[in-house]
Scaffold this motif. Structure first.
Motif, PDB file in Angstrom:
ATOM      1  N   LYS A 187       5.780   7.015  -4.142  1.00 47.97           N
ATOM      2  CA  LYS A 187       5.044   5.943  -4.791  1.00 47.97           C
ATOM      3  C   LYS A 187       5.931   5.361  -5.887  1.00 47.97           C
ATOM      4  CE  LYS A 187       0.719   8.562  -4.326  1.00 47.97           C
ATOM      5  NZ  LYS A 187      -0.432   9.090  -5.075  1.00 47.97           N
ATOM      6  N   ALA A 198      -1.285   8.008   2.960  1.00 54.72           N
ATOM      7  CA  ALA A 198      -2.596   7.414   2.691  1.00 54.72           C
ATOM      8  C   ALA A 198      -2.788   6.141   3.511  1.00 54.72           C
ATOM      9  CB  ALA A 198      -2.740   7.114   1.203  1.00 54.72           C
ATOM     10  N   VAL A 199      -1.744   5.328   3.608  1.00 53.14           N
ATOM     11  CA  VAL A 199      -1.855   4.081   4.376  1.00 53.14           C
ATOM     12  C   VAL A 199      -2.041   4.379   5.860  1.00 53.14           C
ATOM     13  CG1 VAL A 199      -0.654   1.969   5.045  1.00 53.14           C
ATOM     14  CG2 VAL A 199      -0.507   2.780   2.696  1.00 53.14           C
ATOM     15  N   LYS A 202       3.338  13.021   1.434  1.00 49.56           N
ATOM     16  CA  LYS A 202       2.539  11.897   0.972  1.00 49.56           C
ATOM     17  C   LYS A 202       3.336  10.607   0.893  1.00 49.56           C
ATOM     18  CE  LYS A 202      -0.818  14.614  -1.663  1.00 49.56           C
ATOM     19  NZ  LYS A 202      -1.457  14.808  -2.981  1.00 49.56           N
ATOM     20  N   ARG A 254       2.216   1.836  -3.484  1.00 51.08           N
ATOM     21  CA  ARG A 254       1.247   2.233  -4.517  1.00 51.08           C
ATOM     22  C   ARG A 254       0.574   3.575  -4.226  1.00 51.08           C
ATOM     23  NH1 ARG A 254      -2.835  -2.115  -6.752  1.00 51.08           N
ATOM     24  NH2 ARG A 254      -3.120  -0.280  -8.085  1.00 51.08           N
ATOM     25  N   PHE A 255       0.252   3.818  -2.957  1.00 48.79           N
ATOM     26  CA  PHE A 255      -0.548   4.995  -2.627  1.00 48.79           C
ATOM     27  C   PHE A 255       0.202   6.035  -1.793  1.00 48.79           C
ATOM     28  CE2 PHE A 255      -3.449   1.296  -2.810  1.00 48.79           C
ATOM     29  CZ  PHE A 255      -4.134   1.642  -3.964  1.00 48.79           C
ATOM     30  N   GLY A 269       0.812  -1.213   0.000  1.00 46.63           N
ATOM     31  CA  GLY A 269       0.000   0.000   0.000  1.00 46.63           C
ATOM     32  C   GLY A 269       0.844   1.262   0.000  1.00 46.63           C
TER      33      GLY A 269
END
Length: 479
Positions: free
Chosen positions: A478, A353-354, A475, A348-349, A345
């Motif tokens: 990614k 976000a996780v 963030k 990818r994100f 996760g």
């Protein structure tokens, strides 16, 4: 002019890897026997909830202190040599726990058993020394997975053994397995020469390798004193209302330990915890979030088994140790899956976000447990979601921290997060124990139901507030 070349390390055979795997299973089982049987131990040893909380965290605290020292000693003297001696301490601790007639002796056994946490990094040193990179990754994954599997086996078997034989045997049987697997490792594992470890990260301060810089013994002693005093304050807090001078004295001692530890860390050539690294925004934010998340997790880890054990005539379920182990198994499975899922996760994100998803999941589960806990499945599902959320968040925090610092600082930065994880877990468990102790009416051994609700609500509120810190995070990368 001829140069003398060091002989290449002996290749690790399947039997040696198997011996390491057996050791991982045995230590994982020994580590996990207390959690499902804690209500039983509290009854047999006449412990208060706060004392039970102290028992449940001693092994983890010792492990947090021993692990960095074990790694440095492994670098200096060789992984096998240090691993065998470490496991001798673990075996002694298991035997002390098995024979313990009372709580103080059992606490001593758990302190000695905590050395097992350092066994995994030492196993990784051996694997990386004796295997090619590709095979080493597979072997490390196998050993790690077997340790998790051993923990699940211990969670399931501790209750039946304690109830069918005695609490003494639930420590003795895995200890015997640890002794046997240690003998196999001694016979089958080739020696690695001192300094053969691949750890060659240079100290930021001194310019020397970690092995050469040595172990920060003063820092270790002062940090041990800090954690021990903090846990003692939290354990005794419910009974100190009538003894304010004792509480005041302990707080003074705690402040002295903290002040001394900070002074030593700022001057040490190779400190246990680099405080200058902690001052970086990405690192301190990760540590704050990890602390809060682990406090929330540990509340559920401690309160849920206690709630299972409360008599069905009151508001609980009257579950025995065997049933509690079975009820906790889905949470253990979720925790084992959370690491890989969190890593995927974060890739990818992004880490933020996780972490956000994990915090929202954990807060919702804690609020749900506070509001609804009348059926077994309420607790099972709530505990499973909290374990999954914790794994997602901690994995994302470690990933975020590792990618926010230079390559040479990765080990230092991630170790800060992992130490913070242990402290958060310990504080949360002790606070939970103190809440139950304070919520137990005089002359009764059953806490008021409101004490459980209070614990879940406090953990949910604290977890939710951590979203304020998450908003300030980057963030995350990614791929």
């Amino acid at each position: 002019m001829t140069a003398t070349l060091a002989a290449p390390p002996v290749r690790l055979g399947k039997a040696a890897v198997g011996a390491l795997g057996m050791l991982a299973v045995a230590t994982g089982a020994l580590e996990s026997v207390v959690t499902p049987t804690l209500p039983l131990l509290q009854r047999e040893l006449d412990m208060s909830p706060a004392e039970g909380a102290l028992l449940s965290i001693m092994l983890l605290i010792t492990g947090a202190l021993v692990t960095p020292v074990a790694g440095k000693l492994g670098d200096r003297y060789g992984g096998k040599r240090v691993l065998i001696r470490l496991m001798a301490v673990v075996c002694a601790g298991g035997l002390v726990s098995a024979l313990a007639p009372n709580l103080p002796v059992l606490l001593l056994g758990q302190v000695l058993q905590g050395a097992m946490v350092g066994a995994l990094p030492l196993s990784f040193i051996l694997v990386r020394t004796h295997l090619p990179a590709g095979e080493a990754k597979v072997a490390i994954g196998v050993v790690s997975g077997l340790f998790v599997g051993g923990g699940m086996a211990g969670t399931l078997s501790a209750g039946p053994v304690a109830e069918g034989l005695s609490r003494h045997w639930m420590f003795a049987l895995p200890t015997i397995a640890v002794i046997g697997s240690t003998v196999l490792v001694t016979r089958l594992m080739p020696h690695d020469p001192p300094g053969a470890s691949s750890r060659s990260v240079r100290s930021v301060r001194s310019g020397h390798s970690d092995a050469a810089a040595g172990v920060d013994w003063p820092g270790l002693v002062l940090l041990s004193g800090t954690l021990a005093t903090l846990m003692l304050v939290l354990a005794l807090a419910p009974d100190m209302g009538s003894q304010p001078l004792v509480l005041g004295a302990l707080l003074v001692v705690l402040a002295a330990f903290v002040t001394g530890w900070i002074a030593v860390q700022r001057r040490a050539a190779s400190p246990m915890i680099d405080l200058r690294m902690l001052a970086r925004p990405a690192v301190w934010k990760a540590c704050v979030l990890t602390f809060v998340i682990c406090v929330g997790t540990s509340v559920a880890v401690y309160l849920v088994p206690q709630l299972f054990a409360v008599s069905a005539d009151a508001y609980g379920f009257g579950a025995n140790a065997t049933e509690i182990g079975f009820f906790l198994l889905p949470g253990a499975v979720a925790a084992s899956l959370a690491g890989p899922v969190g890593g995927i996760g974060a890739r990818r994100f992004g880490s933020r976000a996780v972490v956000t998803a994990g915090i929202v999941m954990m807060a919702a589960a804690l609020i749900a447990l506070a509001a609804v806990h009348t059926e077994v499945w309420h607790l099972v599902v709530g505990k499973m979601l909290i374990a999954l959320a914790n794994g997602l968040c901690v994995t994302a925090m470690v990933t975020s921290t590792a990618t926010s610092v230079g390559r040479s600082d990765t080990g230092i930065a991630t170790s800060l997060v992992l130490v913070t994880r242990v402290i958060g877990y310990a504080v949360g468990v002790q606070v939970s124990g103190a809440i139950l102790t304070a919520g137990t009416p005089p002359g009764s051994d059953v806490p008021a139901e409101s004490a459980f609700v209070t614990g879940f609500v406090i953990a949910a509120a604290l977890t939710t507030l951590s979203l304020l810190v998450v908003r300030t995070m980057s963030k995350g990368a990614k791929e």
